[in-house]
Structure formats: C-alpha cells, structure tokens
Design an enzyme around this catalytic site. Structure first.
Site, PDB file in Angstrom:
ATOM      1  CG  HIS A  57      -1.973  -1.110   1.152  1.00 46.33           C
ATOM      2  ND1 HIS A  57      -3.136  -1.050   0.425  1.00 46.33           N
ATOM      3  CD2 HIS A  57      -1.960  -2.329   1.735  1.00 46.33           C
ATOM      4  CE1 HIS A  57      -3.800  -2.181   0.568  1.00 46.33           C
ATOM      5  NE2 HIS A  57      -3.114  -2.969   1.342  1.00 46.33           N
ATOM      6  CG  ASN A 130      -8.000  -4.373   0.928  1.00 42.40           C
ATOM      7  OD1 ASN A 130      -7.223  -3.422   0.871  1.00 42.40           O
ATOM      8  ND2 ASN A 130      -7.632  -5.548   1.375  1.00 42.40           N
ATOM      9  CE1 TYR A 340      -2.385  -4.227   8.221  1.00 44.39           C
ATOM     10  CE2 TYR A 340      -2.709  -1.963   7.567  1.00 44.39           C
ATOM     11  CZ  TYR A 340      -2.761  -3.296   7.282  1.00 44.39           C
ATOM     12  OH  TYR A 340      -3.169  -3.717   6.040  1.00 44.39           O
TER      13      TYR A 340
END
Ligand code: NDP
Length: 486
Positions: A57, A130, A340
């Site tokens: 990403h 997404n 993350y």
C-alpha cells in the site's frame, strides 16, 4: 498551519539567510566553507526527505470527510459515534494500490486499500479495509510469502509471473480473490467509482453486553466504473497519477464523492453453525443469508494540504478500536492487529500519533508512555507511572469488547471448515454471476498472465483451481492458455 508567509528566509534555527544562491567560499572561486550552515542544513535535510515507504500500500491518496449515521444501531453496538441517527463524525480515508512502489502508476490491476479513520469522541477507530470483500489468504503467517510473489523477484528485479502463479496455484484459498481481481472490478476507473469493504468480520457489542458479528460495506454512490486492461495500460503510461488526480480534482470542484454504508449483522450464536466459517477472510456472507442493512453515508469533502504530512505519514491500524467494537478470531485480522502498529513504529516513529492527521480529535490521550524520537512534551511534569498517589489517568474496568468462548488445546491448524466450506465454492458463485461479456474478459485477463509462466506444471496447477470453481470456467481458461502458450 502553513509556514510560508512572505518575510526573510531563515535557517532552521530561525536566523535570517543572506544569500540563497551562492555558498560562501574561501576567496573568489575558492573552495566552499563548511561554515555555510545554510548549505549544510539544506543538503542534510534534503537527504532525509524520505521515510521508508510502506512495504504494501505504498502508493496512495487521501482525503478528509464526514460519516453520517442515518439509523439507530444501538441495539448492536454501544460505540458512541454510532449512538444516534444524524450523528456526524470526521474521517480521513486513504486509498491505495497494494503491490506497487511509492511512485508507481494508479491504473493497474491490483486490489485497492480503503483505510478509514473515524475521529470519534472515544478515540480513533480505524477500519483498514479494501475495495474487495475477500482476500487471497486466510492466515497472516502466509502474508510475507504472498507479498514477496507480488513484488520484485530478488534476481530479476521485476514482478515475475512464475512467482505469482506458483504461489496462487499452491494456495487454492486464493481462487475467490483472484477471480474477483481479474474480473472487471480488478481495475477501478477511479477511487470514487469503487466500493469499499471492511472485509474482516468484527465484533459489535451493545450496552447490555450482547455480542454480534459484523461486516462493513461501503457502496459507491458514483456507480461502479472500471477500466479494461487495454484502457488501463494506456492510462498508466499517460497519467500515472490518474486516481490521485481524479480524487483531488473532484473535491476541488465540489463534487464530493460519497458511499452508502451498510452492515451485515450475525448474532453471535449463529457463528458456530453457519454454513461458512464466518471468520474466513476468503469468504463473504452471501447477502441472502445476512441482508445488508443501511446505516450511514460517508462523504469526502476536503483535500489534504500537504501530501507528505497527511497522507504519507498517516497511520492506520485495525487495533485502533473503540468501546463496542472488537476483533474476531479471523487469523488474518489477528496478524494485522500486530503488523500495522509495528510497521508504523518503524516507518514513522513511536510518536506518529502526535501528528495532526493521526491525533484523536475529541479525546484527551492519557497514557504513561513517554519520550522517544520527536516526543512533543505533551505530558509536562505529570507523573509517568501507575499506581501513584498524585492522581492522573485511571482504568475504566470495562473492556472495549465482550469475551468470546474458546476451547481445546493449542495447535498449528487451519481455521475450521463449516458445512459448505471449500476453497472454490464462492469463486464459482462469482464466476456464474458475471455476465457473458465479463466472463470473456476475465478469461482473457487470466490467460494473458498465466501464459507468461515458464513451466507447464505451474500453469496447469493455476488453471486447475479455476476448474474446481466451475467446470466451464476451467475449460475456457485451459483453452485460452493453450492457445497463447501453443
Ligand atoms: P448477491 O447476488 O446478493 O450479490 C452479488 C454481489 O456481487 C454484489 O455485492 C455485487 O456488488 C457483486 N458483484 C457483481 N459483479 C461483480 C464483479 N464482477 N466482481 C465482484 N463483485 C461483483 O450474491 P451473494 O451475496 O450471494 O454473493 C455472490 C458472490 O458475489 C460472492 O461469492 C462474491 O464473490 C460476490 N460478492 C459478494 C459480496 C457479499 O458481501 N455477499 C460483496 C461483493 C461481492 P454490487 O452490489 O456493488 O453490484
């Protein structure tokens, strides 16, 4: 805040700069003096303009906006920002591609990230979704391997069809997502013309402590629009920034893109006996089983002023949850809950949450965490430990989410399959719902890529997965691959 008013140019320490064209030298034409602090500072800062790009990403664009709740959902969740119809919450949404590097083109066949930050009064709630409701794999343990096959090969330095199809062929659980990706929605015409999905199953829980499983859907109000492979190939060359530009210009024109927000709700008691494992990220919950319920509207209406500060340094984590919302046992989600935060501690730094785009808007952050690079001194002289006798933050005693039942022994095992689970069933459903012309483009897109592999066994394994999804799918794909490979 902008720091660009007219006035004397200064050094980073604020002293006026006399000459921004010529470095100071020893005599006319002589060597440059190291005492030209302005030169040293400019070069040193320039060398440090980049932070590590996201491994996945990396390429993205973002905008601020508003989420408006349009119906009461308090029967399912006690989250304050979902407490009463009409309530509005500020958001920041970052769209992205997955595999490309920071400077790569937008118009490519790739899933799109749909990472949404709600600045709620109970802290930031991040829904890191997404534009597809499913994913390629079910367990985060496979994620680094999967991404290695999408990125550059260590020897050739390019993405290699062999690696991509070898992995997908050997990971039959990817068949549903790959079918989706090579269908028409695999290349959206813009970020505005695609849906978003929370993809994972999450837990909602109400004031009474009842728990529900929930899936989120963001249906584009602009309508679905896609690019064919040929259109995308041209656009990626002509305007690599096409999606980023489209989003910014639409907002500048006052054409604020919006999405209708829906949820599917499953009572907690249904999960054990539902026909599909409801925590399997390669599966959807068919709408007929759990009909989508409209709960709100998401609108994007403000562009960031500085892309590096607000988009590149924005951080999202599925672990950023608020009271009334919790995780599920989805094994991909469990891995992401760690990955993350870890990525951003490495990429932006331990105090990334001090930056305006990441800072909660309506809550006071009260922790005993202190110091670290770029700490802004926000706690002043307050005590930095607990228990203490000087006041300060205290625990609430109520977890954000409700407990889930677990049983059995520790083990390395795949997530359990339910009555109708296998790796192919929903890929087949998706294939059969596509109109005939889309089926044709799906076969062409797949065959064009599979035909590039160097080994027959890799090509055959890839085709075989689609054959198991639907015999017609497999037959047509096999013929198309053979025609190209000869
Ligand atoms: P439904 O007929 O109720 O829904 C079909 C879904 O498929 C709609 O959400 C539709 O999105 C979406 N869709 C239509 N064309 C495509 C395409 N070319 N690529 C991807 N999605 C498409 O069926 P089910 O709920 O039983 O699901 C059937 C299949 O639809 C699933 O196996 C899955 O592949 C796909 N799907 C299902 C979703 C779900 O949450 N149930 C969500 C998205 C896809 P739209 O309404 O925007 O046109």
């Amino acid at each position: 805040m902008t720091v660009s008013e007219t006035g004397p140019l200064t050094t980073e320490a604020g002293a006026p700069v006399a000459d921004n064209q010529n470095s100071e030298t020893a005599g006319l034409g002589g060597p440059v003096l190291i005492q030209t602090q302005h030169l040293i500072e400019k070069l040193a800062h320039f060398n440090r303009e980049r932070i590590p790009e996201r491994i996945v990403h990396a390429r993205g664009a973002g905008a601020y906006g508003t989420f408006t709740l349009t119906r009461d959902v308090s029967q399912w969740t006690r989250a304050a920002f979902l407490s009463e119809a009409g309530k509005q919450t500020e958001v920041f949404l970052r769209f992205s591609t997955v595999a490309g590097n920071l400077g790569s083109a937008d118009a490519v066949r790739d899933p799109r990230g749909f990472a949404l930050k709600f600045y709620t009064e109970e802290g930031n709630y991040d829904l890191v979704g997404n534009n597809t409701p499913v994913f390629f794999i079910k367990d985060a343990l496979k994620f680094p391997d999967f991404i290695h096959t999408q990125k550059r090969d260590p020897y050739s330095g390019s993405q290699e069809a062999d690696n991509v199809w070898d992995f997908w062929g050997l990971s039959p659980e990817s068949t549903h997502q790959v079918t989706w990706l090579f269908g028409d929605r695999g290349i959206p015409a813009s970020y505005r013309h695609m849906n978003g999905y929370g993809s994972h199953t999450y837990q909602w829980s109400n004031e009474a402590g009842e728990a529900f499983w929930v899936k989120y859907h963001f249906k584009t109000d602009q309508g679905i629009k896609n690019l064919t492979q040929a259109e995308a190939n041209l656009l990626a060359g002509e305007d690599p920034d096409s999606h980023q530009r489209d989003l910014r210009e639409a907002i500048e024109r006052g054409e604020f893109p919006s999405w209708t927000v829906q949820v599917q709700i499953m009572p907690a008691a249904d999960a054990a006996t539902y026909r599909f494992n409801p925590f399997d990220l390669t599966k959807v919950w068919p709408h007929a089983d759990y009909p989508p319920i409209e709960i709100g509207r998401l609108e994007l209406n403000r562009n960031p002023e500085n892309i590096f500060a607000e988009v590149e340094q924005s951080i999202f984590s599925p672990a950023h949850l608020v009271p009334g919302i919790g995780p599920s046992p989805d094994k991909m989600l469990q891995g992401r809950l760690f990955a993350y935060g870890d990525a951003h501690r490495y990429r932006v730094g331990i105090n990334a949450d001090h930056l305006p785009v990441n800072r909660p808007h309506a809550t006071t952050v009260r922790t005993h965490s202190r110091d670290g690079a770029l700490y802004d001194g926000r706690h002043g002289g307050a005590k930095n430990y607990e228990p203490n006798s000087f006041g300060g933050p205290f625990e609430t005693g109520r977890p954000l989410w409700e407990p889930s039942e677990v049983s059995g022994t520790t083990q390395y095992s795949a997530a359990p399959t339910h009555a109708e689970d296998n790796d192919f069933v929903q890929a087949g459903t998706l294939y059969r719902l596509m109109p005939e012309d889309e089926k044709g483009r799906l076969i062409d897109n797949l065959a064009g890529f599979i035909a590039k592999v160097s080994r027959d066994d890799i090509a055959e394994r890839a085709v075989n997965n689609f054959r198991q999804a639907d015999p017609d799918f497999g037959k047509r794909l096999e013929a198309a691959v053979q025609a190209l490979r000869g």
